[in-house]
Write a protein that holds these residues in place. Structure first.
Motif, PDB file in Angstrom:
ATOM      1  N   ASP B  31     -26.072 -68.568 -35.723  1.00  0.00           N
ATOM      2  CA  ASP B  31     -26.935 -68.484 -34.549  1.00  0.00           C
ATOM      3  C   ASP B  31     -26.387 -67.560 -33.466  1.00  0.00           C
ATOM      4  OD1 ASP B  31     -26.166 -71.220 -32.300  1.00  0.00           O
ATOM      5  OD2 ASP B  31     -24.857 -69.993 -33.540  1.00  0.00           O
ATOM      6  N   SER B  93     -21.829 -66.006 -36.509  1.00  0.00           N
ATOM      7  CA  SER B  93     -21.101 -67.247 -36.255  1.00  0.00           C
ATOM      8  C   SER B  93     -22.087 -68.408 -36.170  1.00  0.00           C
ATOM      9  CB  SER B  93     -20.336 -67.111 -34.942  1.00  0.00           C
ATOM     10  OG  SER B  93     -19.655 -68.288 -34.603  1.00  0.00           O
ATOM     11  N   LEU B  95     -23.296 -72.323 -35.083  1.00  0.00           N
ATOM     12  CA  LEU B  95     -23.088 -73.092 -33.863  1.00  0.00           C
ATOM     13  C   LEU B  95     -22.029 -74.164 -34.053  1.00  0.00           C
ATOM     14  CD1 LEU B  95     -23.852 -73.848 -30.978  1.00  0.00           C
ATOM     15  CD2 LEU B  95     -25.672 -75.274 -31.919  1.00  0.00           C
ATOM     16  N   ASN B  98     -16.814 -72.674 -35.933  1.00  0.00           N
ATOM     17  CA  ASN B  98     -16.394 -71.614 -35.032  1.00  0.00           C
ATOM     18  C   ASN B  98     -15.955 -70.349 -35.748  1.00  0.00           C
ATOM     19  OD1 ASN B  98     -16.353 -72.539 -32.074  1.00  0.00           O
ATOM     20  ND2 ASN B  98     -15.612 -74.294 -33.216  1.00  0.00           N
TER      21      ASN B  98
END
Lengths: 114, 112
Positions: B31, B93, B95, B98
């Motif tokens: 996201d 990446s 949500l 990480n």
């Protein structure tokens, strides 16, 4: 603080030797990443720390590879019994405390195994 | 598994024209998307990013477009300058996690 610092910049080692690289992230960043990049490829994710906790490890990270971040500040990446296939650029990146932010990379450590 | 793909290894454009670099992804959990620029013997440097709640983000000569339904994003550089010549990496990446995943890169050459 001038950014992410990696040492050494270059390392030449004989096959079978152990090597250790160091990464000093941006001081207020609690997220730290290690990547490996070979010629013609993008950075491949190796492992991720949030503070001192190693939260994720890639399948690429064999048993010969170990990473630590003992006090949640600098990190080390050790490769034991190096092989020629380990020759690559090893990149460290750090990222701010929360949310979607950009990661800042160091200049990398170029490892050559002969 | 290559979750982020840059299918064009190289792109050559004339100075002053538009450069369009493309990136596709497969993981619907991504996201947040980033573009990095890399010169030889240096680490990647951040260029521009976009969150999945947007479809466009602009910063000077650089604009990133996101098409979530197609799982596709692109970086537009206009006007292109010789100093833009570098390898450009797309990254994504999710949500909840990480980690960031990178594409293989596109080498942009801007000819004077």
């Amino acid at each position: 603080d001038t950014g992410v610092s990696q040492n050494p910049r270059h390392k030449i080692t004989k096959r079978g030797q152990n090597v250790t690289f160091r990464c000093d992230p941006i001081s207020e960043h609690n997220r730290l990443y290690w990547y490996r990049q070979t010629l013609g490829q993008g950075p491949e994710f190796l492992t991720y720390f949030q503070n001192e906790a190693q939260l994720e490890k890639s399948r690429l990270l064999s048993d010969r590879f170990s990473a630590e971040r003992p006090k949640g500040s600098f990190s080390t990446l050790e490769i034991q019994r190096t092989e020629q296939g380990d020759s690559a650029m090893y990149l460290c990146a750090s990222r701010g405390r929360t949310g979607n932010t950009e990661a800042f990379f160091g200049q990398g450590t170029r490892l050559t195994v002969v | 598994d290559q979750q982020v793909k840059q299918n064009s290894p190289s792109l050559s454009v004339q100075e002053g024209r538009i450069s369009i670099l493309n990136c596709d992804y497969t993981n619907s959990m991504f996201d947040y998307f980033l573009w990095y620029k890399k010169y030889p013997a240096e680490g990647p440097t951040f260029l521009i990013s976009i969150s999945s709640i947007k479809d466009k983000n602009e910063d000077g000569r650089f604009t990133v477009f996101l098409n979530k339904s197609a799982k596709h994003l692109s970086l537009h550089i206009v006007p292109s300058q010789p100093g833009d010549s570098a390898v450009y990496f797309c990254a994504a990446s999710p949500l909840r996690n990480n980690d960031m995943r990178f594409g293989a890169g596109t080498r942009l050459t801007v000819k004077p």
